[in-house]
Design an enzyme around this catalytic site. Structure first.
Site, mmCIF file in Angstrom:
data_model
loop_
_atom_site.group_PDB
_atom_site.id
_atom_site.type_symbol
_atom_site.label_atom_id
_atom_site.label_comp_id
_atom_site.label_asym_id
_atom_site.label_seq_id
_atom_site.Cartn_x
_atom_site.Cartn_y
_atom_site.Cartn_z
ATOM 1 N N ASN A 196 0.835 -1.208 0.000
ATOM 2 C CA ASN A 196 0.000 0.000 0.000
ATOM 3 C C ASN A 196 0.862 1.247 0.000
ATOM 4 O OD1 ASN A 196 -0.479 1.909 2.511
ATOM 5 N ND2 ASN A 196 0.136 -0.095 3.325
ATOM 6 N N PHE A 207 -1.595 8.212 4.267
ATOM 7 C CA PHE A 207 -2.372 8.820 5.365
ATOM 8 C C PHE A 207 -3.664 9.474 4.865
ATOM 9 C CE2 PHE A 207 1.471 9.742 8.416
ATOM 10 C CZ PHE A 207 1.535 8.398 8.725
ATOM 11 N N SER A 264 5.626 5.401 8.549
ATOM 12 C CA SER A 264 4.967 5.143 7.272
ATOM 13 C C SER A 264 5.930 5.487 6.148
ATOM 14 C CB SER A 264 3.705 5.990 7.127
ATOM 15 O OG SER A 264 3.300 5.955 5.773
ATOM 16 N N ASN A 289 4.993 6.135 3.228
ATOM 17 C CA ASN A 289 4.223 6.796 2.172
ATOM 18 C C ASN A 289 4.033 8.295 2.349
ATOM 19 O OD1 ASN A 289 3.851 4.281 0.858
ATOM 20 N ND2 ASN A 289 2.331 3.766 2.420
ATOM 21 N N LYS A 292 5.769 3.888 16.947
ATOM 22 C CA LYS A 292 5.745 2.811 15.941
ATOM 23 C C LYS A 292 6.870 2.995 14.940
ATOM 24 C CE LYS A 292 2.671 0.345 12.810
ATOM 25 N NZ LYS A 292 1.271 0.155 12.428
HETATM 26 C C1 FMN Z 1 -3.724 -1.045 3.748
HETATM 27 C C2 FMN Z 1 -2.851 -0.737 4.929
HETATM 28 C C3 FMN Z 1 -2.918 0.506 5.540
HETATM 29 C C4 FMN Z 1 -2.112 0.796 6.648
HETATM 30 N N1 FMN Z 1 -2.220 2.021 7.243
HETATM 31 C C5 FMN Z 1 -1.494 2.278 8.365
HETATM 32 C C6 FMN Z 1 -1.636 3.512 9.052
HETATM 33 O O1 FMN Z 1 -2.436 4.365 8.691
HETATM 34 N N2 FMN Z 1 -0.862 3.713 10.160
HETATM 35 C C7 FMN Z 1 0.022 2.776 10.627
HETATM 36 O O2 FMN Z 1 0.680 3.014 11.646
HETATM 37 N N3 FMN Z 1 0.156 1.586 10.002
HETATM 38 C C8 FMN Z 1 -0.578 1.329 8.892
HETATM 39 N N4 FMN Z 1 -0.446 0.117 8.270
HETATM 40 C C9 FMN Z 1 0.555 -0.857 8.785
HETATM 41 C C10 FMN Z 1 -0.075 -1.891 9.717
HETATM 42 O O3 FMN Z 1 -0.599 -1.282 10.866
HETATM 43 C C11 FMN Z 1 0.978 -2.936 10.138
HETATM 44 O O4 FMN Z 1 1.989 -2.291 10.882
HETATM 45 C C12 FMN Z 1 1.617 -3.648 8.949
HETATM 46 O O5 FMN Z 1 0.678 -3.857 7.923
HETATM 47 C C13 FMN Z 1 2.228 -4.990 9.342
HETATM 48 O O6 FMN Z 1 1.265 -5.858 9.892
HETATM 49 P P1 FMN Z 1 0.512 -6.993 9.018
HETATM 50 O O7 FMN Z 1 1.572 -7.767 8.283
HETATM 51 O O8 FMN Z 1 -0.247 -7.804 10.015
HETATM 52 O O9 FMN Z 1 -0.387 -6.263 8.078
HETATM 53 C C14 FMN Z 1 -1.228 -0.185 7.152
HETATM 54 C C15 FMN Z 1 -1.179 -1.435 6.539
HETATM 55 C C16 FMN Z 1 -1.971 -1.722 5.445
HETATM 56 C C17 FMN Z 1 -1.893 -3.095 4.823
#
Ligand code: FMN
Length: 365
Positions: A110, A114, A173, A175, A216
């Site tokens: 992704n 934000f 992030s 992004n 984080k």
């Molecule tokens: C579509 C998407 C959007 C995300 N948006 C955020 C976000 O807004 N803030 C954040 O701290 N992490 C965001 N993350 C990261 C997740 O919170 C997590 O740290 C990361 O995906 C790893 O965990 P997972 O493998 O279980 O997905 C996002 C992840 C995905 C897939």
């Protein structure tokens, strides 16, 4: 995967990822999710940063960015839910398409950037539920075009401290250009000075207990970065670290996968090993008492247990839910309980840090 989800998933996956996501939020909002029997096992209760969690598995940030459905998320069995990332001003994020499925790998890429409705709307929703039970953390960030990013984080702390169970300072992030620079050196010191002062000031002014602040971090950190972040967070009295956000690396992914080279953060199964290694490295750097939340690639009980064995006090997941469906949290919890039955483990914390050294020796993959 549950039977219902194995039928629904092909239909959902015909939709663009963001459409499917919106549909799932609407379903949760409207109570369309089948009732899920949540196993309650007192051996899974943990107390971290002064909060009593019913179980250690939470929903990671990014699913419920605007705090639309935290209570429905908790009814799926999660021990806590983290909303956000929220920025002071509403922001659209990057142009669509900006989320890509890699089903062969159980992964997503992704580059949302934000996208969120801003502080005010989310605050109203969280204020309306503030007397409800259930642990809801608020993840805060900075607007892309902000002239003063530190001020955006301070605004997030001040706004959400009254309604959050804990606050997460998201500086990882990939992004938002330049955001991850806040993870190092003077930038990190200046940020932590400001956010901890804002947190402490609010608690003193209102004579209320201080809300925990978690930071984080990214998984793409070298040994020196880990040492300096560990130093800074202990120095400033940060209450915990969330390890980790998505990775900008693509190593280990098959080269012929569609979307592999899309820009953005990779999450899900391919992130498991690196994020678990960095978690173990932080455990070693910070010692046994610092609170660590392990995230990245959890999609079954074995991986959840490995995070705990690496040193996690709490866990979070997001991508696993996309592939495993709404019953996955309860299945993971039931399987952790069964593992404990089979191995004579009396409390989940007995597994904590059992394999920190082995995971570090195995390397980041
Ligand atoms: C579509 C998407 C959007 C995300 N948006 C955020 C976000 O807004 N803030 C954040 O701290 N992490 C965001 N993350 C990261 C997740 O919170 C997590 O740290 C990361 O995906 C790893 O965990 P997972 O493998 O279980 O997905 C996002 C992840 C995905 C897939």
């Amino acid at each position: 995967m549950s039977r219902a989800y194995s039928l629904a998933r092909p239909l959902l996956f015909r939709l663009a990822p963001e459409k499917a996501h919106r549909l799932s939020i609407q379903a949760l909002k409207n109570g369309l999710v089948p009732r899920i029997d949540v196993p309650i096992d007192s051996r899974l209760r943990v107390s971290v940063a002064g909060i009593a969690f019913p179980n250690p598995l939470g929903l990671a940030a990014g699913y419920d960015k605007d705090a639309e459905v935290p209570d429905a998320v908790l009814r799926l069995g999660f021990g806590f839910a983290e909303v956000g990332t929220l920025t002071p001003q509403p922001q659209r994020g990057n142009p669509i398409p900006r989320v890509f499925r890699l089903p062969e790998e159980g992964a997503l890429i992704n580059r949302l950037g934000f996208n969120n409705e801003g502080h005010a709307d989310a605050y109203e929703r969280l204020d309306a539920r503030r007397r409800k039970p259930g642990i809801v953390g608020v993840n805060i960030g900075a607007n892309k075009d902000s002239a003063d990013r530190v001020a955006d984080y301070v605004a997030g702390i001040s706004r959400f401290e009254p309604v959050a169970s804990y606050l997460t300072v998201n500086i990882s992030s990939p992004n938002t250009p330049g955001l991850r620079k806040l993870q190092s050196g003077e930038d990190l010191d200046r940020l932590l000075d400001a956010v901890m002062a804002a947190r402490n000031g609010y608690a003193a002014m209102t004579a209320t207990p201080r809300k925990p602040v978690f930071v984080k971090v990214a998984p793409d950190l070298e040994r020196d970065d880990i040492a300096s972040i560990a130093h800074a967070v202990s120095d400033h009295g940060v209450d915990g670290l969330i390890v980790s956000n998505t990775t900008i690396r693509r190593e280990g992914l098959r080269t012929d996968l569609p979307h592999r080279d899309e820009a953005g953060g990779l999450s899900g199964r391919p992130l498991f090993r690196r994020s678990t290694y960095v978690l173990a490295a932080f455990r070693r750097a910070l010692g046994p008492d610092f609170a660590l939340i392990g995230v990245g690639g959890i999609d079954n009980a074995a991986r959840a247990i490995e995070k705990i064995e690496a040193g996690a006090d709490l866990l979070q997941m997001y991508t696993g839910l996309v592939y495993g469906g709404w019953t996955l949290p309860t299945r993971i919890l039931a399987d952790i309980s069964q593992h404990m039955d089979l191995n004579g483990i009396r409390h989940v914390s007995e597994m904590r840090c059992r394999r920190t050294d082995a995971i570090l020796s195995a390397g980041p993959g």
